[in-house]
Enzyme design. Structure first.
Site, short mmCIF file in Angstrom:
data_model
loop_
_atom_site.label_atom_id
_atom_site.label_comp_id
_atom_site.label_asym_id
_atom_site.label_seq_id
_atom_site.Cartn_x
_atom_site.Cartn_y
_atom_site.Cartn_z
CB SER A 39 51.19 10.73 66.58
OG SER A 39 49.75 9.37 66.15
CB SER A 84 50.00 11.55 62.88
OG SER A 84 49.42 12.26 64.44
CE LYS A 136 48.83 15.65 64.19
NZ LYS A 136 49.33 14.33 65.01
#
Length: 466
Positions: A179, A155, A80
Site C-alpha cells: 500500500s 491503499s 493518510k
C-alpha cells in the site's frame, strides 16, 4: 517564488532554514497548489488552511529564535486518513468511522512535527485500506494525475496522487501488502516500506490492531526524490513509547559490498515485457554506478509467503471483517473479502500457529539470500498499473490483479523493507522497480535507489491529466 510547491523537500527545507523563504511562504504555496489540483484528483479529503498556516508560523518563530527547526523545516506533508491526527476523524475510508475523532496524534504526526514538518492535509484510501484502488463511500474516488483511466494505487492512493501532483512534498502512507509501494509505482513517484519496527505506529481512536498488522504493517514515506525519502525516514523513525514493536536501529548499517541481484520473473510471476525491461534497465543503471549486478532466475519463496500473508491478514478474524464490510456496504471491500474467502477461511488456531512457524523459516531463507546480495531488484507488480477498479470487473480480473501483486504481498510476511523506484513511463503510464534488502537496511535500499534514480529522468510534479 510562487512555485515553491515544485521543489524537493530537501531543497525547500534548506531554503527555509537559511531564511531565504519562510515556512509561511511554503505553506501558502502548498495550499494554493492543493486548491488548483485537488478538485480533479480528490487526493486530499480533509484539510484546514488556518491550522496549516498556524503550524508554518510556529516553524518560522522557532527559526527566528535561533532554534533548530528540524530536518523537515517548514516542509508541507500529507498524512493518510487511517492514522490519528488530533481533531480529525480517523476514517480509514469508512462511513462507520466518520465520527472516530482523534483526541491525540499518532506517533507519525508527532514525529513529523518534531522535525519541523507542516501537516497540509489528509489523504484518501479505500475502505478498510484493503485494495490497490482508492475509492470509498465516505470520501469518494481518487484519481491518478498522470492518467485518470488507471488506478492511483492503494491503499495509499491519495498519498501517491497528491505527491505526484505537487500537493505536498512528502506523503505518509501505510503498507501491509503493497500500500506504499504500489501507489508510488502507479503515480510515478518513489515509496519506501520500512522494516517492521522502524517507524512507531499507534491509533488511540481505534481498537488495538490484530497480530498480522502488528508484525507486518508499517508507515512510510512517498516522495518525488530518493533524497526526500531519506530525510522523511529520519523524521518518521523517532522513538515513541506507545509502540512496543519500535526498534532503536541505526539508520545507517555496516558497510556492504555494492552487490545486487536482479530477478525479472521471481517465483513464476510471468511479468509483462515492459516490467521485465524496467528491471533489466535498473540493473544496467546500477552497473554504471559501480555496482556488481547478477541476474538470478529465482529467489527464496515469494508465492508461499504471499499466501501466508493473505491468510494472516484477512483470515485472522475473517468473519468479523466480513461483518464490518457488510455494515459499511462498500463493494470493493466486499469483493476483496469474498474473493479471498476460499483461500483464507477458515483460519483456525492450527493454521495460525503454522503461519508463524513458516514465517520464521521463510524469513531466515530471505535473510540468508540478502547476506549474499546487498539488495534484490525485482518487479513491483507483474503488470503495468491497472485500469481503475479492474478488481471489481469480474472474477477473472480479480484473480489477475492478485496474481500480479505477488511481489508486494510477500515481502511484508518476512518483515523486510521494500522500496519502489519509479524508472520512467510507457506512454503516460508509469513503470518502476522494487528494491528489497535485509531488515533495518533501508540505507541499502536507498543507496541502490539513488543509483537507479540518477540513471533516469527525475520525477517532477505533474498537472492532473484529463
Amino acid at each position: 517564488m510562487q512555485d515553491l510547491w515544485r521543489l524537493s523537500a530537501t531543497d525547500l527545507a534548506a531554503l527555509i532554514k537559511s531564511k531565504k523563504v519562510s515556512a509561511k511562504d511554503a505553506a501558502t504555496a502548498a495550499l494554493a497548489r492543493l486548491d488548483a489540483a485537488n478538485p480533479k484528483l480528490n487526493a486530499v479529503v480533509d484539510h484546514r488552511p488556518a491550522e496549516v498556516l498556524a503550524e508554518a508560523a510556529a516553524v518560522d518563530a522557532k527559526i527566528a529564535r535561533g532554534e533548530d527547526p528540524g530536518v523537515l523545516a517548514g516542509v508541507p506533508v500529507t498524512v493518510k486518513v487511517n492514522i490519528d491526527q488530533a481533531g480529525f476523524a480517523t476514517t480509514n475510508g469508512l462511513k462507520i468511522q466518520k465520527d472516530a475523532i482523534a483526541r491525540d496524534n499518532s506517533p507519525v504526526v508527532d514525529n513529523f512535527r518534531k522535525c519541523g514538518a507542516v501537516i497540509l492535509g489528509r489523504t484518501n484510501c479505500p475502505a478498510f485500506s484493503y485494495r490497490w484502488f482508492t475509492t470509498n463511500l465516505v470520501h469518494g474516488d481518487t484519481r491518478n494525475p498522470r492518467d485518470p483511466g488507471i488506478t492511483p494505487g492503494g491503499s495509499s492512493g491519495g498519498a501517491g496522487s497528491a505527491v505526484a501532483a505537487g500537493i505536498g512534498h512528502i506523503a505518509h502512507g501505510t503498507d501491509i501488502a503493497g500500500s506504499i509501494r504500489y501507489p508510488a509505482y502507479a503515480n510515478g513517484v518513489h515509496g519506501l516500506r520500512p522494516t517492521v519496527g522502524r517507524i512507531a505506529a499507534y491509533n488511540a481512536a481505534l481498537p488495538e490492531r490484530p497480530i498480522a498488522a502488528q508484525i507486518s504493517a508499517v508507515s512510510g514515506p512517498l516522495a518525488r526524490t530518493i533524497a526526500d525519502l531519506r530525510i522523511a525516514l529520519a523524521a518518521m523513525s523517532g522513538f515513541d513509547p506507545r509502540d512496543p514493536w519500535w526498534v532503536p536501529a541505526p539508520l545507517e548499517g555496516p558497510k556492504r559490498e555494492k552487490r545486487a541481484a536482479i530477478c525479472l520473473d521471481p517465483d513464476g510471476l510471468d511479468s509483462v515485457p515492459e516490467v521485465k525491461a524496467a528491471v533489466a534497465d535498473a540493473g544496467k543503471r546500477l552497473e554504471r554506478a559501480g555496482w556488481t549486478v547478477e541476474e538470478v532466475t529465482n529467489v527464496p519463496p515469494l508465492r508461499e509467503a504471499a499466501d501466508w500473508q493473505t491468510k494472516l491478514w484477512l483470515g485472522d478474524g475473517y468473519e468479523a471483517q466480513l461483518a464490518a464490510a457488510e455494515r459499511e456496504g462498500d463493494p470493493g471491500a466486499l469483493a476483496c473479502l469474498n474473493g479471498n474467502k476460499a483461500k483464507v477461511f477458515p483460519f483456525d488456531a492450527a493454521s495460525f500457529s503454522k503461519a508463524l512457524v513458516r514465517r520464521a523459516t521463510l524469513a531466515r531463507e530471505w535473510l540468508l539470500f540478502l547476506e549474499k546480495y546487498a539488495v534484490l531488484v525485482m518487479p513491483v507488480s507483474g503488470e503495468l498499473p491497472f485500469p481503475d477498479h479492474l478488481d471489481r470487473k469480474d472474477d477473472a480480473s480479480f484473480a489477475r490483479v492478485w496474481k500480479a501483486q505477488l511481489p508486494q504481498i510477500a515481502i511484508p510476511f518476512m518483515g523486510l523493507p521494500g522500496l519502489t523506484v519509479t524508472t520512467g513511463l510507457v506512454g503516460r503510464v508509469p513503470v518502476g522497480v522494487q528494491v528489497v534488502s535485509g531488515r533495518y537496511r533501508e540505507d541499502l535500499c536507498l543507496a541502490a535507489g539513488e543509483a537507479i534514480e540518477a540513471g533516469g529522468v527525475p520525477s517532477l510534479p505533474v498537472d492532473p491529466a484529463s
